[in-house]
Design an enzyme around this catalytic site. Structure first.
Site, PDB file in Angstrom:
ATOM      1  N   GLU A   1      29.642  46.520  51.148  1.00 43.96           N
ATOM      2  CA  GLU A   1      30.984  46.904  50.678  1.00 43.96           C
ATOM      3  C   GLU A   1      31.343  46.181  49.376  1.00 43.96           C
ATOM      4  O   GLU A   1      32.329  45.450  49.314  1.00 43.96           O
ATOM      5  CB  GLU A   1      32.025  46.550  51.749  1.00 43.96           C
ATOM      6  CG  GLU A   1      31.803  47.196  53.093  1.00 43.96           C
ATOM      7  CD  GLU A   1      32.757  46.655  54.168  1.00 43.96           C
ATOM      8  OE1 GLU A   1      33.421  45.618  53.923  1.00 43.96           O
ATOM      9  OE2 GLU A   1      32.824  47.256  55.234  1.00 43.96           O
ATOM     10  N   PRO A   2      30.560  46.373  48.327  1.00 41.18           N
ATOM     11  CA  PRO A   2      30.853  45.652  47.082  1.00 41.18           C
ATOM     12  C   PRO A   2      32.068  46.236  46.362  1.00 41.18           C
ATOM     13  O   PRO A   2      32.270  47.450  46.353  1.00 41.18           O
ATOM     14  CB  PRO A   2      29.589  45.904  46.244  1.00 41.18           C
ATOM     15  CG  PRO A   2      29.113  47.244  46.714  1.00 41.18           C
ATOM     16  CD  PRO A   2      29.442  47.318  48.178  1.00 41.18           C
ATOM     17  N   GLY A   3      32.864  45.374  45.799  1.00 39.20           N
ATOM     18  CA  GLY A   3      33.997  45.822  44.983  1.00 39.20           C
ATOM     19  C   GLY A   3      33.839  45.284  43.585  1.00 39.20           C
ATOM     20  O   GLY A   3      33.313  45.927  42.676  1.00 39.20           O
ATOM     21  N   ARG A   4      34.228  44.003  43.411  1.00 38.44           N
ATOM     22  CA  ARG A   4      34.319  43.446  42.059  1.00 38.44           C
ATOM     23  C   ARG A   4      32.995  43.367  41.332  1.00 38.44           C
ATOM     24  O   ARG A   4      32.970  43.417  40.102  1.00 38.44           O
ATOM     25  CB  ARG A   4      34.988  42.076  42.104  1.00 38.44           C
ATOM     26  CG  ARG A   4      34.074  40.960  42.489  1.00 38.44           C
ATOM     27  CD  ARG A   4      34.776  39.629  42.435  1.00 38.44           C
ATOM     28  NE  ARG A   4      35.643  39.448  43.579  1.00 38.44           N
ATOM     29  CZ  ARG A   4      36.881  38.978  43.506  1.00 38.44           C
ATOM     30  NH1 ARG A   4      37.404  38.666  42.356  1.00 38.44           N
ATOM     31  NH2 ARG A   4      37.582  38.805  44.588  1.00 38.44           N
TER      32      ARG A   4
ATOM     33  N   ARG B   1      46.175  38.100  39.104  1.00 32.00           N
ATOM     34  CA  ARG B   1      45.163  37.125  39.530  1.00 32.00           C
ATOM     35  C   ARG B   1      45.361  35.713  38.954  1.00 32.00           C
ATOM     36  O   ARG B   1      45.234  34.740  39.691  1.00 32.00           O
ATOM     37  CB  ARG B   1      43.750  37.636  39.195  1.00 32.00           C
ATOM     38  CG  ARG B   1      43.436  39.004  39.815  1.00 32.00           C
ATOM     39  CD  ARG B   1      41.969  39.371  39.736  1.00 32.00           C
ATOM     40  NE  ARG B   1      41.189  38.617  40.682  1.00 32.00           N
ATOM     41  CZ  ARG B   1      40.371  37.629  40.362  1.00 32.00           C
ATOM     42  NH1 ARG B   1      40.206  37.294  39.102  1.00 32.00           N
ATOM     43  NH2 ARG B   1      39.730  36.970  41.282  1.00 32.00           N
TER      44      ARG B   1
ATOM     45  N   CYS C   1      60.373  37.095  34.061  1.00 29.69           N
ATOM     46  CA  CYS C   1      61.263  35.932  34.167  1.00 29.69           C
ATOM     47  C   CYS C   1      60.795  34.966  35.248  1.00 29.69           C
ATOM     48  O   CYS C   1      61.463  34.784  36.268  1.00 29.69           O
ATOM     49  CB  CYS C   1      62.675  36.409  34.429  1.00 29.69           C
ATOM     50  SG  CYS C   1      63.236  37.501  33.117  1.00 29.69           S
TER      51      CYS C   1
ATOM     52  N   TYR D   1      40.840  44.383  41.010  1.00 28.48           N
ATOM     53  CA  TYR D   1      42.072  43.721  41.452  1.00 28.48           C
ATOM     54  C   TYR D   1      43.028  43.472  40.283  1.00 28.48           C
ATOM     55  O   TYR D   1      43.770  42.502  40.279  1.00 28.48           O
ATOM     56  CB  TYR D   1      41.756  42.412  42.203  1.00 28.48           C
ATOM     57  CG  TYR D   1      40.763  42.629  43.325  1.00 28.48           C
ATOM     58  CD1 TYR D   1      41.146  43.294  44.492  1.00 28.48           C
ATOM     59  CD2 TYR D   1      39.433  42.221  43.215  1.00 28.48           C
ATOM     60  CE1 TYR D   1      40.240  43.535  45.509  1.00 28.48           C
ATOM     61  CE2 TYR D   1      38.517  42.459  44.222  1.00 28.48           C
ATOM     62  CZ  TYR D   1      38.925  43.112  45.368  1.00 28.48           C
ATOM     63  OH  TYR D   1      38.020  43.358  46.366  1.00 28.48           O
TER      64      TYR D   1
HETATM   65  N1  LLP Z   1      35.045  44.334  52.380  1.00 29.29           N
HETATM   66  C1  LLP Z   1      36.124  43.767  52.948  1.00 29.29           C
HETATM   67  C2  LLP Z   1      36.298  43.836  54.394  1.00 29.29           C
HETATM   68  C3  LLP Z   1      37.066  43.106  52.144  1.00 29.29           C
HETATM   69  O1  LLP Z   1      38.126  42.542  52.717  1.00 29.29           O
HETATM   70  C4  LLP Z   1      36.872  43.050  50.739  1.00 29.29           C
HETATM   71  C5  LLP Z   1      37.843  42.377  49.885  1.00 29.29           C
HETATM   72  C6  LLP Z   1      35.725  43.664  50.191  1.00 29.29           C
HETATM   73  C7  LLP Z   1      34.834  44.288  51.043  1.00 29.29           C
HETATM   74  C8  LLP Z   1      35.431  43.652  48.720  1.00 29.29           C
HETATM   75  O2  LLP Z   1      35.294  42.368  48.217  1.00 29.29           O
HETATM   76  P1  LLP Z   1      34.692  42.162  46.743  1.00 29.29           P
HETATM   77  O3  LLP Z   1      33.258  42.648  46.769  1.00 29.29           O
HETATM   78  O4  LLP Z   1      35.497  42.953  45.798  1.00 29.29           O
HETATM   79  O5  LLP Z   1      34.810  40.703  46.509  1.00 29.29           O
HETATM   80  N2  LLP Z   1      42.620  40.189  45.415  1.00 29.29           N
HETATM   81  C9  LLP Z   1      41.532  39.232  45.458  1.00 29.29           C
HETATM   82  C10 LLP Z   1      40.372  39.719  46.257  1.00 29.29           C
HETATM   83  C11 LLP Z   1      40.734  40.069  47.671  1.00 29.29           C
HETATM   84  C12 LLP Z   1      39.590  40.698  48.360  1.00 29.29           C
HETATM   85  C13 LLP Z   1      39.994  41.283  49.648  1.00 29.29           C
HETATM   86  N3  LLP Z   1      38.920  41.869  50.346  1.00 29.29           N
HETATM   87  C14 LLP Z   1      41.117  38.887  44.018  1.00 29.29           C
HETATM   88  O6  LLP Z   1      41.712  39.402  43.079  1.00 29.29           O
HETATM   89  O7  LLP Z   1      40.229  38.067  43.831  1.00 29.29           O
END
Ligand code: LLP
Length: 458
Positions: A279-282, A318, A361, A390
């Site tokens: 489940e990659p995001g960033r 962030r 503000c 994010y």
């Molecule tokens: N899978 C699950 C169950 C998650 O909770 C998350 C992120 C991901 C995958 C994806 O994570 P990544 O690969 O993007 O790191 N707002 C924060 C990050 C919160 C992440 C929440 N869960 C930030 O800006 O760093």
């Protein structure tokens, strides 16, 4: 690797000069690079190819419809955490069977909608949530597949707000409770509890944390398979996301580094039929986006020098929330100020140390603190790098600031993929104020809330 670079002192996204973009769509504005998104997705897919995983892109990192469509067309499934994300996912045309639905607080209508859509796996976080899913499944006659999110109690050593794999977080159940969980629900006729889900945190640069948590989880998988009198063979292991992005040049491990450590732990199991989900995001989106912002004013106060911009904590939360580092640099610079690397302490002459702040503000409204920057003045354009993940998804309308525009670049072509909000958008939902007909909630049946109407399809 990304496709943001300086050409003759001007920042370009692929072949498009940032100042031309800002002149066309205004600021603040998020700019995404198609080539970078594709490149990051492909590198990850190639690194993990020996495990043949289903890559479910974490929509929460960047949920723009056009970006989502692009990744879905590239082969990604999606990791969803709400009915809203499901709605977006369906609008993007993903196969719902290639989606996982996670989150500690799934609402009944969200569960019903995900069942109706045929979402591949429900990632379950508690006994109470499982019982609710099972009850709704029994009512609808659908028989979903579920994975239990376990909490392996490993410290990923990331920011405390993005650590999820410790025992003290609200996520998942610990490994001991997981055994009891399968004993209790493993034979449920309404739901197929066949998977294990893990997600230990975000921006996890310590690969060893993945290795430890996977080892612990595989021990659980073996115990479940050997459980008597009823064995519980596991069909799916979802490793979650959290792979790091290079906020500073060459700071985070690369996809191949993660894959080299994780692959050998799972290769035999995959050969024996275990399905892997990532489940990659960033890692895909962070460095595929920059935020363009205009300098409104500069000012000095005490020993501090401030660069005041039209983007702030409302556009990019962030830095304020996690004290996160984002490289920031003017979009047009003299030859000596072209950055060779993106770091907090660029080794270049003639820089000034400034705070880059927004118009909100709040003293906590900053994009960068004590940051060496080439001299800038009113009207200059800055780029805040590494903001594809994010950034827009956590933006708000605080101080009644309309949400920014989003742009997707492909080569020399720029597409507006989200229009800038207008002032009228700010008040649109407040125009039709009307009296509320209050229902009687004195009996417990009425108080228990609506029965799962589901969510409309886009
Ligand atoms: N899978 C699950 C169950 C998650 O909770 C998350 C992120 C991901 C995958 C994806 O994570 P990544 O690969 O993007 O790191 N707002 C924060 C990050 C919160 C992440 C929440 N869960 C930030 O800006 O760093």
């Amino acid at each position: 690797m990304d496709h943001f670079h300086y050409h003759q002192g001007v920042l370009h996204c692929e072949e498009v000069a940032a100042p031309r973009l800002a002149a066309a769509v205004g600021t603040p504005c998020y700019v995404y690079s198609r080539a970078t998104l594709v490149d990051h997705y492909d590198r990850l897919a190639a690194a993990f190819a020996p495990l043949d995983p289903l890559i479910c892109f974490a929509l929460k990192s960047c949920s723009n419809l056009s970006v989502t469509r692009l990744l879905v067309e590239r082969g990604a499934g999606l990791d969803l955490v709400s009915g809203g994300e499901l709605y977006r996912a369906l609008a993007a045309g993903v196969d719902p069977g290639r989606c996982v639905f996670a989150g500690v607080g799934k609402q009944d209508d969200e569960i019903a909608a995900a069942l109706e859509a045929g979402v591949g796996w429900f990632n379950i976080e508690s006994e109470a949530e499982y019982e609710n899913l099972s009850a709704i499944a029994a009512r609808t006659g659908r028989r979903p597949r579920a994975a239990l999110r376990v909490n392996p109690d490993v410290d990923p050593r990331t920011h405390r707000y993005t650590t999820t794999g410790r025992r003290e977080t609200k996520f998942g159940v610990d490994l001991e409770r997981a055994r009891a969980f399968f004993r209790r629900f493993g034979g449920d006729p309404h739901c197929r509890l066949r998977g294990i889900h893990l997600h230990i945190g975000s921006q996890v640069e310590r690969i060893e944390a993945y290795v430890q948590s996977i080892r612990k989880t595989l021990a659980l998988v073996d115990d479940l398979a050997a459980m008597s009198p009823t064995p519980h063979p596991i069909e799916l292991l979802d490793l979650g996301g959290g792979f790091g992005a290079d906020y500073e040049t060459a700071q985070a491990p690369r996809p191949a580094d993660y894959a080299a450590a994780i692959g050998p732990l799972l290769a035999e199991r995959v050969a024996a039929g275990l399905k892997i989900v990532l489940e990659p995001g960033r890692m895909i989106t962070a460095n595929a986006g920059v935020l363009l912002t205009r300098v409104l004013y500069t000012k000095s106060s005490g020993t501090k020098r401030f660069v005041i911009c039209d983007a702030g904590m409302h556009t990019l939360l962030r830095p304020s929330l996690y004290e996160a580092f984002h490289f920031a640099w003017p979009c047009r610079v003299a030859a000596g100020h072209v950055p060779r690397t993106r770091t907090a302490t660029p080794d270049l002459p003639g820089l000034e140390v400034v705070d880059i702040v927004g118009p909100i503000c709040e003293s906590g409204d900053f994009l960068a603190v004590d940051r060496p920057l080439p001299p800038v003045q009113r009207g200059d354009l800055l780029a805040i790098f590494g903001t594809g993940a994010y950034g827009m998804t956590m933006a708000s309308r605080y101080n009644s600031q309309p949400l920014p525009a989003e742009v997707l670049i492909a080569g020399a072509e720029a597409t507006l993929v989200r229009t800038r909000e207008t002032y009228d958008d700010l008040i649109a939902h407040e125009r039709a104020s009307q009296p509320i007909a209050l229902p009687d909630t004195s009996s417990s049946a009425a108080a228990s809330g609506p029965t799962v109407p589901g969510i409309p399809t886009p």
